[in-house]
Structure formats: C-alpha cells, structure tokens
Write a protein that holds these residues in place. Structure first.
Motif, PDB file in Angstrom:
ATOM      1  N   SER A 131       0.893  -1.443   0.003  1.00  0.00           N
ATOM      2  CA  SER A 131      -0.008   0.062  -0.068  1.00  0.00           C
ATOM      3  C   SER A 131       0.619   1.331  -0.022  1.00  0.00           C
ATOM      4  N   ASP A 132       2.003   1.038   0.503  1.00  0.00           N
ATOM      5  CA  ASP A 132       3.016   2.158   0.682  1.00  0.00           C
ATOM      6  C   ASP A 132       3.663   2.565  -0.450  1.00  0.00           C
ATOM      7  N   ARG A 238      -9.077   0.207  -9.463  1.00  0.00           N
ATOM      8  CA  ARG A 238     -10.080   0.107  -8.166  1.00  0.00           C
ATOM      9  C   ARG A 238     -11.377   0.103  -8.813  1.00  0.00           C
ATOM     10  N   TYR A 239     -11.721   0.996  -9.790  1.00  0.00           N
ATOM     11  CA  TYR A 239     -13.056   0.947 -10.295  1.00  0.00           C
ATOM     12  C   TYR A 239     -13.442  -0.212 -10.850  1.00  0.00           C
ATOM     13  N   SER A 240     -12.532  -1.005 -11.837  1.00  0.00           N
ATOM     14  CA  SER A 240     -12.936  -2.255 -12.224  1.00  0.00           C
ATOM     15  C   SER A 240     -13.043  -3.152 -11.332  1.00  0.00           C
ATOM     16  N   THR A 241     -12.157  -3.272 -10.103  1.00  0.00           N
ATOM     17  CA  THR A 241     -12.429  -4.197  -8.908  1.00  0.00           C
ATOM     18  C   THR A 241     -13.812  -3.946  -8.343  1.00  0.00           C
ATOM     19  N   THR A 312     -14.940   6.513  -6.404  1.00  0.00           N
ATOM     20  CA  THR A 312     -14.413   5.130  -6.811  1.00  0.00           C
ATOM     21  C   THR A 312     -14.080   4.653  -5.204  1.00  0.00           C
ATOM     22  N   LEU A 313     -13.098   5.234  -4.733  1.00  0.00           N
ATOM     23  CA  LEU A 313     -12.727   4.633  -3.412  1.00  0.00           C
ATOM     24  C   LEU A 313     -14.028   4.060  -2.400  1.00  0.00           C
ATOM     25  N   MET A 314     -15.069   4.878  -2.478  1.00  0.00           N
ATOM     26  CA  MET A 314     -16.111   4.097  -1.669  1.00  0.00           C
ATOM     27  C   MET A 314     -16.879   3.052  -2.237  1.00  0.00           C
ATOM     28  N   ALA A 315     -16.985   3.254  -3.835  1.00  0.00           N
ATOM     29  CA  ALA A 315     -17.396   1.921  -4.534  1.00  0.00           C
ATOM     30  C   ALA A 315     -16.633   0.708  -4.319  1.00  0.00           C
ATOM     31  N   LYS A 316     -15.315   0.809  -4.340  1.00  0.00           N
ATOM     32  CA  LYS A 316     -14.380  -0.383  -4.127  1.00  0.00           C
ATOM     33  C   LYS A 316     -14.456  -0.702  -2.670  1.00  0.00           C
ATOM     34  N   TYR A 317     -14.411   0.165  -1.923  1.00  0.00           N
ATOM     35  CA  TYR A 317     -14.765  -0.278  -0.418  1.00  0.00           C
ATOM     36  C   TYR A 317     -15.879  -1.133  -0.263  1.00  0.00           C
ATOM     37  N   GLU A 356     -10.643  -7.677  -1.686  1.00  0.00           N
ATOM     38  CA  GLU A 356     -10.544  -6.709  -0.507  1.00  0.00           C
ATOM     39  C   GLU A 356      -8.990  -6.209  -0.403  1.00  0.00           C
ATOM     40  N   ILE A 357      -8.141  -6.890  -1.018  1.00  0.00           N
ATOM     41  CA  ILE A 357      -6.606  -6.676  -0.915  1.00  0.00           C
ATOM     42  C   ILE A 357      -5.968  -5.818  -2.071  1.00  0.00           C
ATOM     43  N   ILE A 358      -6.571  -6.234  -3.337  1.00  0.00           N
ATOM     44  CA  ILE A 358      -5.884  -5.636  -4.431  1.00  0.00           C
ATOM     45  C   ILE A 358      -6.246  -4.227  -4.785  1.00  0.00           C
ATOM     46  N   GLU A 359      -5.541  -3.314  -5.257  1.00  0.00           N
ATOM     47  CA  GLU A 359      -5.816  -1.886  -5.792  1.00  0.00           C
ATOM     48  C   GLU A 359      -6.145  -1.269  -4.385  1.00  0.00           C
ATOM     49  N   GLY A 360      -5.480  -1.690  -3.233  1.00  0.00           N
ATOM     50  CA  GLY A 360      -5.550  -0.896  -1.974  1.00  0.00           C
ATOM     51  C   GLY A 360      -6.514  -1.773  -1.115  1.00  0.00           C
ATOM     52  N   THR A 361      -5.889  -2.035  -0.072  1.00  0.00           N
ATOM     53  CA  THR A 361      -6.809  -2.894   1.050  1.00  0.00           C
ATOM     54  C   THR A 361      -7.823  -2.277   1.681  1.00  0.00           C
ATOM     55  N   THR A 362      -8.982  -2.692   2.228  1.00  0.00           N
ATOM     56  CA  THR A 362     -10.000  -2.378   2.730  1.00  0.00           C
ATOM     57  C   THR A 362      -9.747  -1.144   3.860  1.00  0.00           C
ATOM     58  N   GLN A 363      -8.773  -1.501   4.636  1.00  0.00           N
ATOM     59  CA  GLN A 363      -8.509  -0.382   5.622  1.00  0.00           C
ATOM     60  C   GLN A 363      -7.747   0.740   4.959  1.00  0.00           C
ATOM     61  N   ILE A 364      -6.957   0.526   3.786  1.00  0.00           N
ATOM     62  CA  ILE A 364      -6.602   2.050   2.977  1.00  0.00           C
ATOM     63  C   ILE A 364      -7.670   2.768   2.492  1.00  0.00           C
ATOM     64  N   GLN A 365      -8.610   1.890   1.975  1.00  0.00           N
ATOM     65  CA  GLN A 365      -9.839   2.856   1.480  1.00  0.00           C
ATOM     66  C   GLN A 365     -10.576   3.533   2.599  1.00  0.00           C
ATOM     67  N   GLN A 366     -10.538   2.703   3.830  1.00  0.00           N
ATOM     68  CA  GLN A 366     -11.508   3.559   4.824  1.00  0.00           C
ATOM     69  C   GLN A 366     -10.531   4.616   5.182  1.00  0.00           C
ATOM     70  N   THR A 367      -9.109   4.716   5.330  1.00  0.00           N
ATOM     71  CA  THR A 367      -8.327   5.712   5.725  1.00  0.00           C
ATOM     72  C   THR A 367      -8.554   6.907   4.839  1.00  0.00           C
ATOM     73  N   LEU A 368      -8.603   6.599   3.627  1.00  0.00           N
ATOM     74  CA  LEU A 368      -8.714   7.705   2.456  1.00  0.00           C
ATOM     75  C   LEU A 368     -10.112   8.306   2.338  1.00  0.00           C
ATOM     76  N   ILE A 369     -11.109   7.491   2.666  1.00  0.00           N
ATOM     77  CA  ILE A 369     -12.428   7.772   2.704  1.00  0.00           C
ATOM     78  C   ILE A 369     -12.780   8.520   3.892  1.00  0.00           C
ATOM     79  N   GLY A 370     -12.171   8.088   4.936  1.00  0.00           N
ATOM     80  CA  GLY A 370     -12.191   8.683   6.240  1.00  0.00           C
ATOM     81  C   GLY A 370     -11.987  10.243   6.322  1.00  0.00           C
ATOM     82  N   GLY A 371     -10.849  10.424   5.408  1.00  0.00           N
ATOM     83  CA  GLY A 371     -10.324  11.866   5.187  1.00  0.00           C
ATOM     84  C   GLY A 371     -11.094  12.835   4.372  1.00  0.00           C
TER      85      GLY A 371
END
Length: 378
Positions: A131-132, A238-241, A312-317, A356-371
């Motif tokens: 993720s980093d 992410r959009y495809s996923t 897209t982040l929200m949709a993927k999450y 839930e892991i590829i193109e950014g894990t669920t936790q990474i999505q949550q962090t970005l969406i939270g911001g």
C-alpha cells in the motif's frame, strides 16, 4: 430491468453478459484449477474489443464510457475474476501509455496490447511494500543514453506471461515509470503459485539486475511515476475491481437463488426457511446497493466530478466488502455442497477475499475515505 441505465447501456450489458456466459464462464473453474488463462479466451476478448475498450478508436479502442466499462467489468467478474483482472491490468498499462506516453510508445505498444498479442503487466508492488507505494526501492540510474534498473517487484499479475512491464522506480529520488521489454536477460521472472484466489492471474516476482532500458522507454517524465502514472492507473484498477465485486456478488446471488429453490430440507424448499430468507434478503439488497455506488462513481467520472476519485474509493470499499459477505453466505447456504473442490461458491469466496486486498486494502480505503468525510458532509 435496471432503470438507472440508458437503453444503449442496457444493450451493452446484455451483449457483455452473453459473451461472458458463452466464452468465459464454462472455463472459469479450469482457469482457477490450472492457475492459467487460455490463449483462446484472451484472443476472444480482443476480437470483441474488450481489451483497452476505453482507448481511442485511433488505436483500435472502442472509446467506452466509464459506465459502459463498469458494466463490462461486472459481467467479466460475474463469469471469472481472473479474466476481469487480466482486462483491468491490460487497461491500466494501455491507459497509462495513452495518457502519458510518447507518440512512438503509443504506436509501438497500444495495437499489440489491444489485439491480445502483447500481454502487459503493471509492476509497482515490491516485497517490502504494498500500500505504501511511495516506498518503492527499485532504482533507475543513468548510463549514457540509457537507464539501468535494479530491484525486485512482487505479486505482479501476469508477470509469468507478460512481454511488456510498466515498471516504477526511483530516479535520482523521483518516482518514475518505464516501459520494459521482457527480452532483456537481466530481467528474471519467478512464478508465484498456490494463491488464495484469482489463481488464473499468473502472478510472479520480477528481479531487475542492472536491466538496461533506453531513455525513450520513460513514461511521462522524472517524478511522474507515482503522482500521475500510477495514481491514474490504480484509480482505473479500483474502478474495475469495484464493479467486478458486484459481478461476483451477483453470481453468488443467482447460484443461491437456484439452489434454495431446488434444495429441500424438513419437507420444504430451503428458500422457505426464514434464516435462509434473511441471508438472501441481505444478499440482494447489498448487491444492488453496491451496484448503485459503482454506477454513481461511473457517472462522476463521465462528468469529470472533482470528487470522482473518492466516489471510486467508496465504491471499491463497499463493493469488495459486500462481495466477501455475500460469498461467505453463499457457501453457508450451499452447506457441504459449497465447500467442495468443484463448487463455484468456494471459488467465489476465495476470489472475494482477494478483492478486499488488491488496488488498496479495505483499511487503506477506509483511511482515504475517512479523510474525505468532512468535506463530503458539507
């Protein structure tokens, strides 16, 4: 009937589904078991214009809209997640070349990728980071008119068969992208087998040992690699996923509906048992909600909404977490039938967890969406 789709979009969806059911679905279990996609399936995708479908017609693309591309991703994901992942990876590389590549790069590589003759791979992840992405350690050093790449990439989809790699490296401290051909003897690929899911994605580790690439292989310029090339490609992935997760959930829903109607226990079909009804109710509701989130993300892209990336982040999450829950419940409804080696339900369950892991894990999505939440609440 999906009333949020135009008549043209509904026609496209029917065409995508018919293709996926006829060409892909019968082979999905084999691709999973053999950890390999067939060449025939790849060429069929290309013949129908489903590889690089959002690319300009100038390069033989079909110029699909984001919503149309999403509908394609859903139907591919409903049939076979490894195939959907293949198309997504080819599109991530092709889209990067079209957006940031030179005229020579476009003319050389886009026709081959879109025809299925050239398999491409997106080489970002390394053994010590995922993720980093900013922590990439692969380096590019100047060597006259060329660059020398040194480092290791890991978990790279289709590395086993790719002819072209879009590689991200540090050039004098700046993240930079390069197009690297496989035929350099200082580039070595080691297959990765026995994955939990998406087993047909033919993952590999790639080692670069002063792999020489010409200066004209650079995509964009020094410093473009992460903030521009990778960021845009990962957004597409992410959009495809996200849409593919909806397709997987839909496949589970359809399988469970048929099974619950046919299976009898305690003198009645199991669809008449309240607890099974509860599982089916959550399945159909969550799948529709995830689909509408994906559609919203697609419309945002079409309108160039400033918040399209966050949508897209929200949709993927949400879609990927829904896929895991729905696939888990699908195994539960099928009972012992759901855990057998030949059961589509257990394959969907394994694939769903990977989403839930590829193109950014669920936790990474949550962090970005939270911001993003505070600005979204205004």
């Amino acid at each position: 009937m999906l009333h949020h789709l135009s008549p043209e979009q509904q026609d496209s969806r029917r065409a995508f589904r018919a293709f996926a059911e006829r060409v892909l679905m019968p082979h999905a279990a084999r691709f999973d078991a053999e950890e390999l996609l067939s060449r025939d399936s790849i060429l069929s995708l290309a013949e129908h214009g489903y590889i690089g479908s959002m690319i300009s017609p100038e390069f033989k693309g079909r110029d699909f809209s984001p919503v149309q591309y999403g509908l394609l991703s859903e139907e591919l994901g409903r049939a076979c997640q490894s195939i959907r992942n293949f198309v997504a990876v080819q599109d991530m590389v092709a889209h990067s070349i079209e957006m940031w590549g030179t005229s020579a790069q476009k003319e050389r590589w886009l026709p081959g990728i879109l025809s299925g003759e050239t398999v491409a791979a997106f080489a970002l992840t390394e053994p010590d980071f995922g993720s980093d992405a900013a922590a990439v350690r692969t380096t590019a050093t100047s060597a006259g008119a060329d660059f020398l790449l040194t480092g290791t990439k890991k978990w790279i989809s289709f590395a086993q068969t790719a002819r072209l790699f879009l590689v991200f490296a540090q050039l004098a401290g700046e993240h930079t992208a390069f197009l690297v051909e496989r035929d350099d003897h200082r580039l070595q690929v080691e297959p990765i087998k026995g994955l939990l899911g998406l087993r047909g994605s033919m993952l590999g580790s790639i080692r670069f040992d002063e792999c020489r690439v010409p200066a004209e292989s650079m995509v964009g310029g020094p410093g473009f690699g992460l903030a521009w090339v990778a960021a845009n490609a990962l957004d597409l992935g992410r959009y495809s996923t996200a849409w593919g997760s909806v397709g997987l959930a839909q496949a589970c829903l359809e399988a469970c509906s048929g099974y619950a109607d046919a299976r009898r226990q305690y003198g009645t079909q199991i669809k008449n048992h309240q607890l099974v009804q509860q599982l089916l109710a959550d399945m159909v509701t969550d799948t529709m909600a995830a689909r509408l989130l994906c559609h919203h993300a697609g419309v945002s892209k079409e309108k160039s909404d400033v918040d399209a990336v966050h949508h897209t982040l929200m949709a993927k999450y949400r879609a990927s977490t829904v896929a895991v829950r729905v696939a888990s419940d699908a195994v539960q409804i099928h009972g012992a039938q759901g855990i057998g080696a030949d059961s589509p339900a257990q394959r969907h369950y394994r694939d769903a967890k990977v989403l839930e892991i590829i193109e950014g894990t669920t936790q990474i999505q949550q962090t970005l969406i939270g911001g993003f939440a505070s600005s979204a609440a205004r």
